[in-house]
Structures are given as structure tokens and as C-alpha cells.
Design a protein around this motif. Structure first.
Motif, PDB file in Angstrom:
ATOM      1  N   THR A 193       0.861  -1.351  -0.009  1.00 39.86           N
ATOM      2  CA  THR A 193      -0.061   0.132  -0.087  1.00 39.86           C
ATOM      3  C   THR A 193       0.814   1.282   0.014  1.00 39.86           C
ATOM      4  OG1 THR A 193      -1.615  -1.287   1.511  1.00 39.86           O
ATOM      5  CG2 THR A 193      -2.003   1.122   1.212  1.00 39.86           C
ATOM      6  N   ALA A 194       1.798   1.204   0.755  1.00 39.52           N
ATOM      7  CA  ALA A 194       2.611   2.531   0.950  1.00 39.52           C
ATOM      8  C   ALA A 194       3.784   2.799   0.182  1.00 39.52           C
ATOM      9  CB  ALA A 194       3.078   2.506   2.385  1.00 39.52           C
ATOM     10  N   ASP A 195       4.083   4.088  -0.142  1.00 38.49           N
ATOM     11  CA  ASP A 195       5.207   4.320  -0.997  1.00 38.49           C
ATOM     12  C   ASP A 195       6.392   4.808  -0.147  1.00 38.49           C
ATOM     13  OD1 ASP A 195       3.644   4.860  -3.482  1.00 38.49           O
ATOM     14  OD2 ASP A 195       2.571   6.354  -2.465  1.00 38.49           O
ATOM     15  N   GLU A 196       5.872   5.264   0.985  1.00 35.86           N
ATOM     16  CA  GLU A 196       7.055   5.714   2.049  1.00 35.86           C
ATOM     17  C   GLU A 196       6.721   4.992   3.239  1.00 35.86           C
ATOM     18  OE1 GLU A 196       9.248   8.975   2.175  1.00 35.86           O
ATOM     19  OE2 GLU A 196       9.067   8.948   0.021  1.00 35.86           O
ATOM     20  N   VAL A 197       7.581   4.668   4.159  1.00 38.58           N
ATOM     21  CA  VAL A 197       7.081   4.233   5.454  1.00 38.58           C
ATOM     22  C   VAL A 197       7.964   5.093   6.552  1.00 38.58           C
ATOM     23  CG1 VAL A 197       6.434   1.641   4.857  1.00 38.58           C
ATOM     24  CG2 VAL A 197       8.798   2.239   5.035  1.00 38.58           C
ATOM     25  N   LEU A 198       7.397   5.073   7.540  1.00 38.92           N
ATOM     26  CA  LEU A 198       7.936   5.507   9.008  1.00 38.92           C
ATOM     27  C   LEU A 198       7.885   4.511   9.966  1.00 38.92           C
ATOM     28  CD1 LEU A 198       5.749   8.823   8.904  1.00 38.92           C
ATOM     29  CD2 LEU A 198       8.404   8.748   9.330  1.00 38.92           C
ATOM     30  N   VAL A 199       9.019   3.930  10.341  1.00 41.52           N
ATOM     31  CA  VAL A 199       8.875   2.724  11.175  1.00 41.52           C
ATOM     32  C   VAL A 199       9.297   3.303  12.719  1.00 41.52           C
ATOM     33  CG1 VAL A 199       9.859   0.473  11.862  1.00 41.52           C
ATOM     34  CG2 VAL A 199       9.645   1.241   9.303  1.00 41.52           C
ATOM     35  N   LEU A 200       8.473   2.885  13.577  1.00 44.33           N
ATOM     36  CA  LEU A 200       8.311   3.264  14.905  1.00 44.33           C
ATOM     37  C   LEU A 200       8.702   2.112  15.758  1.00 44.33           C
ATOM     38  CD1 LEU A 200       7.444   6.126  14.415  1.00 44.33           C
ATOM     39  CD2 LEU A 200       5.844   5.819  16.257  1.00 44.33           C
ATOM     40  N   GLY A 201       9.524   2.356  16.950  1.00 44.35           N
ATOM     41  CA  GLY A 201       9.813   1.241  17.970  1.00 44.35           C
ATOM     42  C   GLY A 201       9.830   1.944  19.268  1.00 44.35           C
ATOM     43  N   ARG A 202       9.223   1.624  20.129  1.00 41.15           N
ATOM     44  CA  ARG A 202       9.298   2.406  21.447  1.00 41.15           C
ATOM     45  C   ARG A 202       9.359   3.784  21.302  1.00 41.15           C
ATOM     46  NH1 ARG A 202      13.272  -1.231  24.966  1.00 41.15           N
ATOM     47  NH2 ARG A 202      11.896  -3.028  25.485  1.00 41.15           N
ATOM     48  N   GLY A 203       8.332   4.496  20.505  1.00 42.88           N
ATOM     49  CA  GLY A 203       8.621   5.646  20.566  1.00 42.88           C
ATOM     50  C   GLY A 203       9.492   6.461  19.617  1.00 42.88           C
ATOM     51  N   ARG A 204      10.468   5.621  19.180  1.00 44.84           N
ATOM     52  CA  ARG A 204      11.436   6.336  18.723  1.00 44.84           C
ATOM     53  C   ARG A 204      11.428   5.999  16.821  1.00 44.84           C
ATOM     54  NH1 ARG A 204      16.065   5.802  22.726  1.00 44.84           N
ATOM     55  NH2 ARG A 204      15.692   3.626  22.185  1.00 44.84           N
ATOM     56  N   LEU A 205      11.957   6.989  15.916  1.00 47.74           N
ATOM     57  CA  LEU A 205      11.788   6.762  14.475  1.00 47.74           C
ATOM     58  C   LEU A 205      13.073   5.613  14.339  1.00 47.74           C
ATOM     59  CD1 LEU A 205      10.443   7.712  12.198  1.00 47.74           C
ATOM     60  CD2 LEU A 205      11.744   9.440  11.950  1.00 47.74           C
ATOM     61  N   LEU A 206      12.787   4.332  13.792  1.00 49.01           N
ATOM     62  CA  LEU A 206      14.036   3.601  13.489  1.00 49.01           C
ATOM     63  C   LEU A 206      14.349   3.828  11.858  1.00 49.01           C
ATOM     64  CD1 LEU A 206      12.172   0.570  15.321  1.00 49.01           C
ATOM     65  CD2 LEU A 206      13.972   2.121  16.189  1.00 49.01           C
ATOM     66  N   ALA A 207      13.238   4.185  11.196  1.00 51.69           N
ATOM     67  CA  ALA A 207      13.549   4.256   9.690  1.00 51.69           C
ATOM     68  C   ALA A 207      12.528   5.153   9.040  1.00 51.69           C
ATOM     69  CB  ALA A 207      13.643   2.994   9.144  1.00 51.69           C
ATOM     70  N   HIS A 208      12.850   5.834   7.958  1.00 50.85           N
ATOM     71  CA  HIS A 208      12.060   6.638   7.279  1.00 50.85           C
ATOM     72  C   HIS A 208      12.515   6.752   5.794  1.00 50.85           C
ATOM     73  CE1 HIS A 208      10.058  10.925   6.712  1.00 50.85           C
ATOM     74  NE2 HIS A 208       9.539   9.988   5.872  1.00 50.85           N
ATOM     75  N   GLY A 209      11.643   6.089   4.863  1.00 51.28           N
ATOM     76  CA  GLY A 209      12.152   6.512   3.482  1.00 51.28           C
ATOM     77  C   GLY A 209      11.298   5.753   2.669  1.00 51.28           C
ATOM     78  N   SER A 210      11.647   5.425   1.461  1.00 53.64           N
ATOM     79  CA  SER A 210      10.747   4.763   0.492  1.00 53.64           C
ATOM     80  C   SER A 210      10.735   3.416   0.853  1.00 53.64           C
ATOM     81  CB  SER A 210      11.086   4.920  -0.708  1.00 53.64           C
ATOM     82  OG  SER A 210      12.259   4.373  -1.155  1.00 53.64           O
ATOM     83  N   VAL A 211       9.615   2.486   0.665  1.00 50.61           N
ATOM     84  CA  VAL A 211       9.684   1.116   0.968  1.00 50.61           C
ATOM     85  C   VAL A 211      10.948   0.222   0.544  1.00 50.61           C
ATOM     86  CG1 VAL A 211       8.598  -0.983   0.611  1.00 50.61           C
ATOM     87  CG2 VAL A 211       7.323   0.898   1.016  1.00 50.61           C
TER      88      VAL A 211
END
Lengths: 305, 297
Positions: A193-211
């Protein structure tokens, strides 16, 4: 455009959102990923002004959500499909929402048709299945024809047709130049579904970018290369900074991580090494996600529902 | 304020003509949106309250119970009226009699006030409400407007129905009907008008408690406690406490507003009572407003 800067939420001693900074751009579907309890919903609630940040800020087009003059026309929100009032009929629910947003009443029938609930418009919400509730929640989010859509777990409870429908809807909205944020703990879903993803873990941003970027960053993505001079090639690849392991299923074949497929091919050509196989094996977003969040799962051993 | 309020509710009942073609849904990129008005928020709160099942139950039960209570009491009064002296008969007031229905409608509108505030917290609907109208003060004010108007209308309608229903009973026992009411004396009119005017006070305090406790049970318990605890405790406390402290509590002060004979012991003068009631309302609604603004939804 959604802007989040140093957004933090502390509940007592627990930090549920930890200095998040990111921007969500229009025209693409942005997936908001994270295991249960990773701070996705809290972040979304702060973006739409329901929760007060402990520090930092979230803005919509430069302004905090609570200062928007016509919020429904700017941001469509679905946080919890089950929050719809059970005693009301679907059309009654949408009618008061339309009124609260200062929207023309005709929009109610339009969005009911759009989500396929026209036939049950007169039925009480209490009798709706989770899938129907999701459709109703999406209808409510679409009422103001907003430039931004924020949907928390919109495919929960939908059957395959429903999932496809949501996917197509999100694509279409993004295609029309809207900003679309959709959260999920189902990675396989976001992969499609997504073009971009923001990955969160324990409230922190773990990754941000295109799939592609996010999956490539994980060790699950590797280059498979076969050569008659495999030992020589392995040494060269290690010097170039790659991690190399022999493939378990075939002799003379290596699995290379840390170099893109073109770099592996170029390196072999440079040294005149013949290649019999050269291919990139992309890890699924799910693999990348498991790797990224492996350390930040709050409840280890309990698989996400 | 009441004019503004009734304009708001009236607007909710008529089809939406205010939105012309200019209010077509905006496409992304068009950033000039007409903002929802205050009237829109009031109308939305009214639509929401009206559509709730509990509201409909109360709307049926209130008049039925209120009228039934008055008719029963009218029969009791009628049976006893043989033994009345001429003075008793002259003192009998056929008009104010039906205000007894306020015992029922009063409780019903308190329930409505509490429901208007707390119902949404139970279901999580409040999050939807506050995302479509992020100005929380405006949401609370709209609820205040709806609860006030519903209280006035509800209280009045039940009283009128009760008045009409007891006329045949009075007639049967040969008691004076409303035609004999001494409206010209002014006293009765004043009592009637003030009894209706203060009808929203306790429902609004109920609304405040509902927002503060986020619970229907909490709201109802709080407001009924506030209402009845002084009555119960009053008998146990020294009389000066009742005379000088308890009369300032919301329930007693509200009674003082709608009562004549301000010099009577146990009542505040009307002017003081109005100020005291206004201060209580400001206090409770202010606390509700502050809580709603600050707490995470």
C-alpha cells in the motif's frame, strides 16, 4: 504537509513517544509502522490535537491542528472505527459530523456511496460489523474532502475485498495530490500500500524512507552471485566492505549484503571474474521491520495480533 | 443569550440553506475554506443528543411520569378537599400545582445534562467530536446551549401537559381550575417564570460533573449528592449552619431564586440568590472547561 518536530510524550515515567522528527509529504501514501505499543496512535493523537505533547510540536501546513479554521476540510481523521455511536443510524452520524464541520448536507450521501454503505445508511451503527464500521469511519474522514487523510489501522477487520478497496482508495487519494498517512502493524499490508514508510519502535523513529530504501537497509536484502572463481570474488567483496556468506543451497554461490547489485557486477568485471548468476533478492518489508524493531518490542514472545 | 440559542436550534431543524454553491467541497490545493460557525457546532451537538437512544427514552418517560405524578397528587388533594376550610380553598393554587411535575422533569433533564457530557467519553466518540471541532471551549459552550434549551423546553412542556391533565381531576372534585388562577396578582407569574428560568441550573452542573468525571454514573451521583446531601445533613447540623451556609449551596440557592417571600428564614433574597447561582455555574462550568482543555482526550 504534516511536520513533526522533536515530538515527545511522557506518561508518568514511561516515554511513549521519544523526540520524533519527520515530515509527511503530499502525493504519496505514507505508512506509519510499528509493533503494538510503539507510539503510533499516541503520535497520531498528538498530530490531531487530542493529546498534548510533553514537548516538541506537530503542525499541519505550519499550524497546530487545534488552530485550523475548518479542520474537517483540511484533515480527515479515522482513529477508532469502534467509537461511532451505536444508537445512531449511519446517516445520522454522518449528518451531525457534516454539520459540525460546516459542510453541505449532500456530502453525506456522496461519502456513503463512495464507501459502499448506501444500502445500510438507515441502519443503526450498533449492528455493524467491524468492516462496516471501518467503512463508516473512512466515510467520516472523507466528508470534508480534505487534503490530508490520517487513518489509524483502517484495514483492521476488513475482508480481502475491503482491503483491496482501501488500498485503491488510498492510492487514488495520493494520486490526487493529497497527503495520506495510514498506520498499521501489518507489514505485509504496507508493503503493497505505502510508498513511504515511517518505522517506529518504543516511540523512536527507526527508519524513514521509501519502501525500497527501508527494505534494502535491512540485512534481509542481499545479492546472490555465482562464479567459478568464488573464493577470489569473496575476498574482493570483503575488501569492498560487503558481508559475504556462501549460499546453503548451491556450491560456488555467495550471498552478499552491504553492496548493491551493480557494485558487485562492476567489481567482478574489473577483475575479469566471470559471473554465472547475479541477482538482487529483496527482503520483504516484513523482514526489514522485524529486524528494525527486534530490539524494541515491548512484549517479546507475544506475537503481534 | 437565549435568542442566540434558539436561533441555533432552529437552524438545526431547517434544511441546510446557508451553504450555497460556494461551499462545495474543496479540492486539495484550494486552501480557503469556510470555517464552521458557532451555530454549526450547536446544531451538531443537538443532532447528536437528539439521536441518542437514552434521549428518546427520557423524552417519552419524562412527560409520562411527570403527568402521572401530578394526576395522582391531584386525586389525593381532591379526596382531601372535603375537609378544607374556606381559607384553604382560597389559597389553593391550580396553576402552580403542576410545578410538582418538576420533581420528575428536573431529574430527567439532569440526566440529559449528564448524558450530553459523559455519553461520549464512554464510547470514545469524544475523540471524533474534538477532531472535527478542536476548539474545545466551543464544544463545551455548544453543549451548554443545547442542555439549557432542552431543559427549558422539557420543563415547560411537562408542566403544561401536567396542568392540562389535572384540570378534569380538579373539576371532578369541584376545585377551581386554571381559569380561576390569579395571574394578575403577578406573584404566580413570577414563580412560574423563575421556576422555568432556573430549570437548566442543575442540568448544567450535571454536565460539568460529567465532563469532570467522564462518566455518566459519576456525573449523576455527583449532582444528586450535591442536591440531596445538604437536605439530609441539614437536619443533623446546628440550625445556623443550615441558615447561613447550606442556603448558599446550588440546590438551595436555585430554590431561593424561584421562591417568593425572600424575607423567610432559610431563603436568600432573590438578587443574592441569582448571584450565588451564577457564581456556582461559573465555578462548575469553568472547572469543566479547564479540565476539557488540559486533559488528553
Amino acid at each position: 504537509m504534516i511536520s513533526v518536530r522533536e515530538l515527545t510524550k511522557v506518561h508518568g515515567r514511561a516515554v511513549s513517544v521519544d523526540r520524533l522528527t519527520f515530515e509527511v509529504t503530499p502525493g504519496v501514501v505514507t505508512g506509519f509502522l510499528g509493533p503494538n505499543g510503539s507510539g503510533k496512535s499516541t503520535t497520531l493523537r498528538m498530530i490531531v490535537g487530542l493529546d498534548h505533547p510533553s514537548s516538541g510540536e506537530a503542525t499541519i501546513g505550519g499550524r497546530p491542528f487545534r488552530e485550523l479554521a475548518a479542520p474537517m476540510r483540511e484533515v480527515g481523521v479515522l482513529l477508532d472505527a469502534k467509537a461511532a455511536p451505536a444508537g445512531l443510524r449511519a446517516c445520522q452520524h454522518l449528518r451531525w459530523l457534516a454539520r459540525a464541520g460546516g459542510l453541505p448536507r449532500g456530502r453525506v450521501d456522496e461519502v456513503l456511496a463512495e464507501v459502499g454503505l448506501t444500502d445500510v445508511a438507515g441502519r443503526r451503527i450498533g449492528g455493524f460489523s467491524l468492516g462496516m464500521l471501518q467503512r463508516l469511519g473512512i466515510a467520516a474522514a472523507l466528508l470534508g474532502d480534505p487534503g490530508i487523510l490520517i487513518l489509524d489501522e483502517p484495514v483492521n477487520g476488513l475482508d480481502l475485498d475491503g482491503v483491496r478497496w482501501v488500498r485503491a482508495l488510498l492510492r487514488r487519494c495520493a494520486g490526487e495530490g493529497r497527503t495520506v498517512v495510514v498506520s498499521s502493524h501489518l507489514m505485509s499490508e504496507m508493503d503493497q500500500t505505502a510508498d513511504e514508510v515511517l518505522v517506529l519502535g518504543r516511540g523512536r523513529l527507526l527508519a524513514h524512507g521509501s519502501v525500497t530504501e527501508v527494505t534494502r537497509a535491512g540485512t534481509g536484502t542481499h545479492v546472490r552471485v555465482a562464479s567459478p572463481r568464488v573464493d577470489e570474488l569473496a575476498a574482493l567483496l570483503r575488501i569492498a566492505g560487503a558481508a559475504v556468506v556462501p549460499a546453503a543451497d548451491a556450491d560456488g554461490t555467495l550471498l552478499v549484503t552491504g553492496l548493491v547489485v551493480a557494485a558487485v557486477g562492476d567489481l567482478a568485471a574489473e577483475h575479469g571474474i566471470a559471473l554465472h548468476e547475479l541477482a538482487e533478492r529483496r527482503a520483504s518489508l516484513e523482514d526489514a521491520f522485524v529486524e528494525l524493531t527486534g530490539d524494541s518490542l515491548d512484549y517479546q514472545g507475544r506475537s503481534p495480533s | 443569550m437565549s435568542q442566540q440559542l434558539s436561533a441555533g436550534t432552529a437552524a438545526a431543524l431547517v434544511p441546510d440553506t446557508a451553504h450555497g454553491p460556494s461551499a462545495r467541497p474543496a479540492s486539495p490545493g484550494n486552501r480557503r475554506f469556510p470555517a464552521p460557525t458557532w451555530t454549526d457546532t450547536v446544531a451538531a451537538e443537538w443532532l447528536k443528543l437528539r439521536a441518542m437512544r437514552a434521549t428518546r427514552v427520557i423524552a417519552w418517560l419524562g412527560p409520562i411520569l411527570g403527568v402521572a405524578l401530578c394526576v395522582l397528587l391531584a386525586v389525593a388533594v381532591g379526596l382531601e378537599s372535603d375537609t378544607w376550610s374556606a381559607q384553604d380553598r382560597a389559597d389553593f393554587d391550580p396553576l402552580l400545582f403542576s410545578l410538582i411535575s418538576g420533581l420528575v422533569s428536573g431529574v430527567m433533564i439532569i440526566l440529559l445534562g449528564v448524558l450530553a457530557g459523559a455519553g461520549e467519553f464512554r464510547t470514545g466518540l469524544i475523540r471524533v467530536t474534538l477532531t472535527v471541532t478542536p476548539r474545545r471551549g466551543r464544544v463545551l459552550l455548544a453543549k451548554v446551549a443545547v442542555v439549557a434549551v432542552v431543559s427549558w423546553v422539557g420543563f415547560t412542556v411537562v408542566a403544561v401537559l401536567a396542568t392540562l391533565a389535572v384540570q378534569p381531576v380538579f373539576h371532578a372534585y369541584d376545585l377551581p381550575g386554571i381559569a380561576a388562577a390569579h395571574l394578575d396578582a403577578g406573584e404566580e407569574t413570577r414563580t412560574l417564570v423563575t421556576a422555568i428560568a432556573v430549570a437548566p441550573v442543575l442540568p448544567l452542573i450535571g454536565l460539568s460533573f460529567a465532563v469532570l468525571t467522564r462518566s455518566t454514573a459519576g456525573g449523576v451521583t455527583s449532582v444528586l449528592g450535591l442536591l440531596f446531601a445538604p437536605e439530609i445533613a441539614g437536619g443533623l447540623l446546628p440550625s445556623w449552619v443550615a441558615d447561613h451556609i447550606l442556603i448558599y449551596l446550588p440546590g438551595a440557592a436555585t430554590d431561593s431564586v424561584s421562591r417568593t417571600g425572600a424575607e423567610d428564614a432559610g431563603h436568600l433574597s432573590v438578587a443574592v440568590a441569582v448571584l450565588v447561582v451564577a457564581a456556582w455555574l461559573a465555578f462548575f462550568l469553568g472547572a469543566a472547561h479547564r479540565t476539557l482543555q488540559r486533559r488528553d482526550a
